[in-house]
Scaffold this motif. Structure first.
Motif, PDB file in Angstrom:
ATOM      1  N   THR A 351       0.853  -1.185   0.000  1.00  0.00           N
ATOM      2  CA  THR A 351       0.000   0.000   0.000  1.00  0.00           C
ATOM      3  C   THR A 351       0.890   1.237   0.000  1.00  0.00           C
ATOM      4  OG1 THR A 351      -0.074   0.100   2.419  1.00  0.00           O
ATOM      5  CG2 THR A 351      -1.845  -1.110   1.337  1.00  0.00           C
ATOM      6  N   ALA A 358      -6.031   2.392   0.365  1.00  0.00           N
ATOM      7  CA  ALA A 358      -6.489   1.006   0.240  1.00  0.00           C
ATOM      8  C   ALA A 358      -7.493   0.663   1.327  1.00  0.00           C
ATOM      9  CB  ALA A 358      -5.279   0.089   0.353  1.00  0.00           C
ATOM     10  N   GLU A 361      -8.385  -3.946   5.096  1.00  0.00           N
ATOM     11  CA  GLU A 361      -7.898  -5.330   5.172  1.00  0.00           C
ATOM     12  C   GLU A 361      -7.018  -5.707   3.989  1.00  0.00           C
ATOM     13  OE1 GLU A 361     -11.131  -4.534   5.206  1.00  0.00           O
ATOM     14  OE2 GLU A 361     -11.441  -4.607   7.381  1.00  0.00           O
ATOM     15  N   ALA A 362      -6.870  -4.814   2.999  1.00  0.00           N
ATOM     16  CA  ALA A 362      -6.155  -5.210   1.773  1.00  0.00           C
ATOM     17  C   ALA A 362      -4.647  -5.258   1.994  1.00  0.00           C
ATOM     18  CB  ALA A 362      -6.485  -4.233   0.654  1.00  0.00           C
ATOM     19  N   LYS A 365      -2.075  -2.984  -3.681  1.00  0.00           N
ATOM     20  CA  LYS A 365      -2.095  -3.338  -5.105  1.00  0.00           C
ATOM     21  C   LYS A 365      -0.726  -3.868  -5.497  1.00  0.00           C
ATOM     22  CE  LYS A 365      -5.602  -0.189  -6.795  1.00  0.00           C
ATOM     23  NZ  LYS A 365      -5.967   0.813  -7.803  1.00  0.00           N
ATOM     24  N   ALA A 427      -8.757 -10.882  -5.347  1.00  0.00           N
ATOM     25  CA  ALA A 427      -8.634  -9.480  -5.785  1.00  0.00           C
ATOM     26  C   ALA A 427     -10.016  -8.855  -5.884  1.00  0.00           C
ATOM     27  CB  ALA A 427      -7.958  -9.439  -7.151  1.00  0.00           C
ATOM     28  N   ASP A 428     -10.101  -7.544  -5.634  1.00  0.00           N
ATOM     29  CA  ASP A 428     -11.392  -6.871  -5.828  1.00  0.00           C
ATOM     30  C   ASP A 428     -11.401  -6.111  -7.158  1.00  0.00           C
ATOM     31  OD1 ASP A 428     -10.133  -4.424  -5.529  1.00  0.00           O
ATOM     32  OD2 ASP A 428     -10.913  -4.033  -3.510  1.00  0.00           O
ATOM     33  N   TYR A 432      -7.230  -4.208  -5.805  1.00  0.00           N
ATOM     34  CA  TYR A 432      -6.643  -4.465  -4.498  1.00  0.00           C
ATOM     35  C   TYR A 432      -6.617  -5.960  -4.246  1.00  0.00           C
ATOM     36  CZ  TYR A 432      -6.712   0.471  -3.434  1.00  0.00           C
ATOM     37  OH  TYR A 432      -6.461   1.815  -3.463  1.00  0.00           O
ATOM     38  N   TYR A 434      -6.042  -9.233  -1.563  1.00  0.00           N
ATOM     39  CA  TYR A 434      -6.291  -9.597  -0.165  1.00  0.00           C
ATOM     40  C   TYR A 434      -5.629 -10.936   0.116  1.00  0.00           C
ATOM     41  CZ  TYR A 434      -9.782  -5.941  -0.496  1.00  0.00           C
ATOM     42  OH  TYR A 434     -10.400  -4.736  -0.691  1.00  0.00           O
TER      43      TYR A 434
END
Ligand code: ATP
Ligand code: MG
Length: 550
Positions: A351, A358, A361-362, A365, A427-428, A432, A434
Motif C-alpha cells: 500500500t 487502500a 484489510e487489503a 495493489k 482481488a477486488d 486491491y 487480499y
C-alpha cells in the motif's frame, strides 16, 4: 523505464496506467555495487550508515568511506583466494563490517550468504557445508565456539574474525592490507548471481534462494510503500540483515535511493529500540508485525516519545492487522503501509496510502512494475473475488534465479506463465489484493475455507490482547474447528469474561463460522528466528495432545 528510482511514480497522474504500461528494461551490465554505492560518489561525504553499538557509541560512515572499505575488503578476500561464484558466509549482526563484507563479495562476483546470529554452531555448519562456503566472517566473541565446528569443512578456506586480534585473520588487519582501489576481473552483468538467502522456515525447513543481480533493480517497492523517499530521510529496521526483510529490503534496496541507514547491533528491546529511533530522528523503516506488537505493549508511547520523527513505516512478512495500523498512526504518529513479498520474490504488493487509500484489510495493489494475479492450480487467472494462488508473472526480474542446487523444487513453483507464491488470496474490482493465508494455514471448517489472518486481526482489536495465532484443529463435525492462542497485554489477566468478549467480538465482525470455539492463553508464541508465528508447531502440538488424550 527501469524502475521507480529513475522515474518516480510520485509524479504519475494515474498509477494504474503506470502499472499497465511499465516495461522492465534492465541494462545487461547492471551492477549492485554501482547501484548502491558508486552512484553516490559525487556526494562522497554524505552519510550512508549511522551505527550505534550496544553501549550507544555512534560511528558515522560516508558513501566515500564505505566504498573505500568495500574495495579494501574485496582485495583482501581476493588475496584469500575468493573468486567469482564463491560463497562468502556472513554471520554478523547489523554493523558496518556486515555491509562491507556483502559488497566486497559482490565486487568480486562472489555470492554473499547472510546467516542470522541466532543460529547455533551446528545450524551454521549445516548451512556452510550445504552451500560449500569459501569464507566465514564472524565476530571474535564467537570465534572460540566456532573454531572446532568449522574444522573439517573442506571448502572453507578462511575464517575472518571481526574485532579479532590476530592481524592475519582479523577483519581490520586484512582490510588494512587491501588496496583502496579495485579492478574487477570482468564487467558486471545483470544475470550474475550475487546473493544466497535462506527463507524463514515458517512452513518447513528453510530453503536457500539464489538471486541474480537484476532482482535488486526490480526490488523497487520501498519507494512506494514508504510513500517516496525524500531528503532528510533516515531508515531504520530492527530486522536482522540475514533475512530478506532486513538485508534485501532494508539495506540493499534502500541505498540505491541514497537514503542513509541507521543500524544497531543491540537486541530488539521495545523501549530501548524506540529511544534510539527517537534519538537519531529516524523517519522510515520496516517494523515486522511481531516488533509492532511488542512496541504496542509499551505504555503511553505518544506522551513518552515526543521527539519521534517517523513519517512512514511499513510492515509485512506476516499479516498486518488494521489495529496495528491504527496504533502506529495514533501512538508512533506514523503512516503504516503494508508490504507483501517473500525471499523468492520481493516486494510484489503493497500500500501507499497517501497516494491510493487502500481498504483496511487489503494487502494493497501490485507494486508498479509487477504483474501479480490470482490464478488457479493450472495457472489460469481467476475472476474478481475468487480465491486462488497469489502468483507472479514468470518473466518478472525480481523473481529468484532458483533454489540452490534444487531445480526440481524451483520447477514445481510454476503453473503456466505464473510463479505460485504458495499463498492464497483474492482481488477486488479496483485491483486491491487480499491475503487469505499460506496454503498450509488455510482452515477448512463447515465447508468454508478460512484464512487465520482475518480472525487474528479481529481478535487483536479486542482491548487487552497483545497477539494471537489461529489454527484449525481436527473436528469430526465440521472438519476443522477454529482455535485461537492468545497472549494478553502485560497488565491483563486472562479470564472467562475476556474469552467471552473475544468470541462475541469475532462473531459480530466476521461470519459465525469464523469465531474461535476454543481459546487458550499462552505466555509466548512459537516463532521462527525471524519472529514469525509458527502455526505449524501449534497444529502439531494440538494433534499430539489429541492423540495423547485418545
Ligand atoms: P518458509 O518458506 O521457509 O516456510 P517463509 O515463507 O515465512 O518461510 P519468507 O520468505 O521470509 O519465508 O516469508 C514470505 C512469506 O511471508 C510469504 O510467502 C507470505 O506467506 C508471508 N507474508 C509476507 N508478507 C506478508 C503480508 N504483508 N501479509 C501476510 N503474509 C505475508
Ligand atoms: Mg515461503
Amino acid at each position: 523505464m527501469i524502475g521507480l528510482r529513475d522515474q518516480s511514480v510520485r509524479d504519475a497522474i494515474d498509477l494504474n496506467d503506470a502499472r499497465a504500461r511499465h516495461r522492465w528494461n534492465i541494462p545487461h551490465d547492471y551492477s549492485v555495487v554501482a547501484d548502491c554505492l558508486l552512484r553516490h560518489q559525487e556526494r562522497a561525504d554524505d552519510p550512508c550508515l549511522i551505527f550505534e553499538d550496544e553501549q550507544e557509541r555512534v560511528q558515522r560512515w560516508s558513501w566515500g568511506q564505505m566504498l573505500e572499505a568495500v574495495n579494501r575488503f574485496a582485495n583482501a578476500l581476493r588475496a584469500l583466494g575468493v573468486r567469482r561464484g564463491d560463497i562468502v558466509a556472513i554471520y554478523l549482526p547489523q554493523r558496518p563490517e556486515n555491509a562491507i563484507a556483502h559488497f566486497a563479495a559482490y565486487r568480486l562476483g562472489a555470492l554473499s550468504l547472510p546467516i542470522s546470529k541466532l543460529f547455533a554452531p551446528d545450524a551454521v555448519r549445516y548451512r556452510l557445508s550445504h552451500v560449500k562456503a569459501k569464507v566465514f566472517v564472524a565476530e571474535a566473541e564467537v570465534a572460540e565456539r566456532f573454531a572446532d565446528v568449522l574444522k573439517g569443512l573442506p571448502d572453507l578456506a578462511a575464517f575472518v574474525v571481526v574485532d579479532g586480534e590476530d592481524p592475519r585473520t582479523s577483519f581490520d588487519g586484512l582490510m588494512a592490507k587491501g588496496s583502496s582501489s579495485f579492478a574487477a576481473d570482468r564487467p558486471p552483468m545483470s544475470e550474475d548471481p550475487f546473493l544466497l538467502m535462506f527463507t524463514s522456515g515458517t512452513t518447513g525447513d528453510p530453503k536457500a534462494v539464489v538471486h541474480h543481480a537484476r532482482a535488486l533493480i526490480a526490488h523497487n517497492g520501498g519507494d512506494y510503500i514508504l510513500n517516496f523517499f525524500r531528503p532528510g530521510d533516515l531508515y531504520f529496521s530492527s530486522a536482522d540483515w540475514a533475512w530478506v526483510g532486513g538485508l534485501a529490503d532494508g539495506l540493499l534496496a534502500i541505498w540505491p535511493f541514497g537514503v542513509p541507514i541507521l543500524a544497531s547491533n543491540a537486541r530488539f528491546d521495545p523501549e530501548r529500540t524506540l529511544r534510539m529511533v527517537e534519538r537519531h530522528s529516524a523517519t522510515c523503516g520496516l517494523y515486522a508485525p511481531t516488533a509492532l506488537k511488542r512496541l504496542r505493549e509499551l505504555p503511553e508511547v505518544r506522551e513518552r516519545f515526543r521527539d519521534l520523527r517517523l513519517r512512514c513505516v511499513f510492515s509485512g512478512g506476516e499479516s498486518v492487522s488494521p489495529e496495528l495500523r491504527r496504533w502506529a498512526q495514533e501512538e508512533l504518529g506514523s503512516e503504516l503501509n503494508v508490504g507483501y513479498g517473500q525471499t523468492e520474490a520481493n516486494y510484489l504488493i503493497g500500500t501507499c496510502r497517501a497516494l491510493e487509500p487502500a481498504p483496511a484489510e487489503a494487502l494493497g495493489k501490485a507494486i508498479p512494475g509487477h504483474d501479480v494475479r490470482i490464478v488457479d492450480e493450472d495457472g489460469v487467472p481467476l475472476p474478481v473475488g475468487a480465491t486462488g494462488n497469489i502468483a507472479l508473472h514468470k518473466s518478472d526480474p525480481v523473481l529468484m534465479a532458483g533454489y540452490f542446487n534444487n531445480p526440481q523444487a524451483f520447477a514445481e513453483r510454476f503453473a503456466g506463465d505464473w510463479y505460485l507464491t504458495g499463498d492464497t488470496g483474492w482481488a477486488d474490482e479496483q485491483g486491491y489484493l487480499y491475503f487469505k493465508g499460506r496454503i498450509d494455514d488455510v482452515i477448512k471448517t463447515s465447508g468454508y475455507r478460512v484464512g487465520p489472518g482475518e480472525i487474528e486481526a479481529a481478535i487483536i482489536a479486542v482491548p487487552g490482547v497483545s497477539s494471537c495465532a489461529v489454527i484449525g484443529v481436527p473436528d469430526d463435525r465440521v472438519g476443522e474447528s477454529i482455535k485461537a492462542f492468545i497472549k494478553v497485554m502485560p497488565d491483563i489477566l486472562p479470564s472467562p469474561d475476556l474469552t467471552a468478549r473475544i468470541q462475541e467480538h469475532v462473531r459480530s465482525v466476521l461470519a459465525v463460522h469464523e469465531y474461535p470455539r476454543e481459546i487458550e492463553y499462552v505466555d509466548e508464541m512459537p516463532t521462527t528466528v525471524t519472529g514469525k508465528i509458527r502455526r505449524r508447531d501449534l497444529r502439531e502440538m494440538e494433534i499430539k495432545r489429541r492423540a495423547d488424550r485418545a
